[in-house]
Motif scaffolding. Structure first.
Motif, PDB file in Angstrom:
ATOM      1  N   GLU A 100     -10.490  12.395   5.621  1.00 18.35           N
ATOM      2  CA  GLU A 100     -10.594  12.923   6.990  1.00 18.35           C
ATOM      3  C   GLU A 100      -9.247  13.340   7.561  1.00 18.35           C
ATOM      4  O   GLU A 100      -9.169  14.276   8.348  1.00 18.35           O
ATOM      5  CB  GLU A 100     -11.203  11.865   7.909  1.00 18.35           C
ATOM      6  N   THR A 101      -8.189  12.649   7.176  1.00 22.24           N
ATOM      7  CA  THR A 101      -6.859  12.985   7.697  1.00 22.24           C
ATOM      8  C   THR A 101      -6.409  14.341   7.179  1.00 22.24           C
ATOM      9  O   THR A 101      -5.851  15.148   7.939  1.00 22.24           O
ATOM     10  CB  THR A 101      -5.844  11.886   7.332  1.00 22.24           C
ATOM     11  N   LEU A 102      -6.657  14.616   5.911  1.00 22.84           N
ATOM     12  CA  LEU A 102      -6.308  15.923   5.359  1.00 22.84           C
ATOM     13  C   LEU A 102      -7.116  17.026   6.045  1.00 22.84           C
ATOM     14  O   LEU A 102      -6.574  18.088   6.370  1.00 22.84           O
ATOM     15  CB  LEU A 102      -6.551  15.957   3.845  1.00 22.84           C
ATOM     16  N   PHE A 134       3.564  18.897  -1.789  1.00 17.81           N
ATOM     17  CA  PHE A 134       2.128  18.661  -1.638  1.00 17.81           C
ATOM     18  C   PHE A 134       1.415  18.803  -2.978  1.00 17.81           C
ATOM     19  O   PHE A 134       0.539  18.009  -3.319  1.00 17.81           O
ATOM     20  CB  PHE A 134       1.523  19.636  -0.621  1.00 17.81           C
ATOM     21  N   GLN A 135       1.802  19.822  -3.745  1.00 14.53           N
ATOM     22  CA  GLN A 135       1.113  20.116  -5.007  1.00 14.53           C
ATOM     23  C   GLN A 135       1.416  19.098  -6.095  1.00 14.53           C
ATOM     24  O   GLN A 135       0.561  18.830  -6.938  1.00 14.53           O
ATOM     25  CB  GLN A 135       1.489  21.516  -5.482  1.00 14.53           C
ATOM     26  N   VAL A 136       2.613  18.518  -6.096  1.00 19.72           N
ATOM     27  CA  VAL A 136       2.998  17.651  -7.204  1.00 19.72           C
ATOM     28  C   VAL A 136       2.822  16.164  -6.937  1.00 19.72           C
ATOM     29  O   VAL A 136       2.750  15.378  -7.878  1.00 19.72           O
ATOM     30  CB  VAL A 136       4.448  17.927  -7.682  1.00 19.72           C
ATOM     31  N   THR A 137       2.723  15.765  -5.691  1.00 14.25           N
ATOM     32  CA  THR A 137       2.638  14.343  -5.410  1.00 14.25           C
ATOM     33  C   THR A 137       1.245  13.795  -5.684  1.00 14.25           C
ATOM     34  O   THR A 137       0.242  14.490  -5.508  1.00 14.25           O
ATOM     35  CB  THR A 137       3.052  14.003  -3.961  1.00 14.25           C
ATOM     36  N   ASP A 138       1.204  12.549  -6.117  1.00 13.19           N
ATOM     37  CA  ASP A 138      -0.062  11.856  -6.313  1.00 13.19           C
ATOM     38  C   ASP A 138      -0.359  10.922  -5.142  1.00 13.19           C
ATOM     39  O   ASP A 138      -1.435  10.346  -5.069  1.00 13.19           O
ATOM     40  CB  ASP A 138      -0.032  11.040  -7.614  1.00 13.19           C
ATOM     41  N   LYS A 178       0.782  13.382   0.789  1.00 10.27           N
ATOM     42  CA  LYS A 178       0.020  14.609   1.013  1.00 10.27           C
ATOM     43  C   LYS A 178      -0.323  14.764   2.494  1.00 10.27           C
ATOM     44  O   LYS A 178      -0.199  15.852   3.060  1.00 10.27           O
ATOM     45  CB  LYS A 178      -1.262  14.615   0.180  1.00 10.27           C
ATOM     46  N   GLU A 179      -0.749  13.670   3.118  1.00 10.65           N
ATOM     47  CA  GLU A 179      -1.090  13.708   4.544  1.00 10.65           C
ATOM     48  C   GLU A 179       0.119  14.087   5.386  1.00 10.65           C
ATOM     49  O   GLU A 179       0.020  14.917   6.294  1.00 10.65           O
ATOM     50  CB  GLU A 179      -1.638  12.348   4.996  1.00 10.65           C
TER      51      GLU A 179
END
Length: 182
Positions: free
Chosen positions: A63-65, A16-20, A25-26
């Protein structure tokens, strides 16, 4: 076996922290929210600061996050330690802000989370007048899930004088929080 679980959850947090990628992330946040449903993961999720991650995501524009973050908090806050952490981290206000979401799942999770977070000490905040007004509006929704949940909130968590005050106040104003889309 247990060490494998911690390592797997750590890998998710790191991803989660490293992906762009927003989509990645979702997906990761959805997975973390699902893992938050299992009490055997609570200690690991606290250790990995996932509660902070969920709280941080409540203010995102995506909104998904927000949906997955409030869902994760909803799953975690049945645990007394997690509940106290969320309350101490001033998590009630951003959860209340989720009540204005147009996403039904976000709103349902936010209402449920406020129920779970209500304690004698937090009740003044979780049942503040704007929240009670909002629940009155939700109780009139055509969406059965939302109207039933709001009605339970009003009945079980609010005093009759609170509900009456909110009813009287809402008679004098047309401004309110929009209902989520069905």
């Amino acid at each position: 076996m247990e060490l494998g679980r911690l390592e797997y959850l750590q890998a998710l947090v790191t991803e989660f922290q490293v992906t762009d990628s927003t989509e990645a992330k979702e997906q990761v946040l959805a997975n973390l929210a699902n893992f938050a449903y299992d009490p055997s993961n609570y200690e690991y999720l606290r250790q990995l600061q996932v509660l902070d991650l969920f709280l941080d995501m409540l203010t995102e524009d995506n909104e998904t996050l927000v949906e997955f973050a409030v869902g994760g908090l909803c799953n975690l806050c049945l645990d007394k330690t997690n509940k106290e952490y969320i309350l101490e981290a001033n998590g009630v206000e951003p959860i209340i802000n989720c009540l204005s979401s147009s996403n039904e799942e976000t709103v349902v999770s936010a209402v449920t989370t406020l129920m779970f977070l209500t304690t004698p000490r937090s009740r003044a905040q979780t049942t503040a007048l704007p929240v009670v007004e909002c629940m009155l509006r939700f109780s009139l929704s055509a969406n059965t899930r939302l109207s039933n949940l709001a009605s339970i909130f009003l009945q079980d968590y609010c005093s009759p004088p609170q509900v009456e005050e909110a009813r009287n106040l809402s008679k004098h104003t047309a401004v309110g929080i929009p209902l989520p889309k069905d």
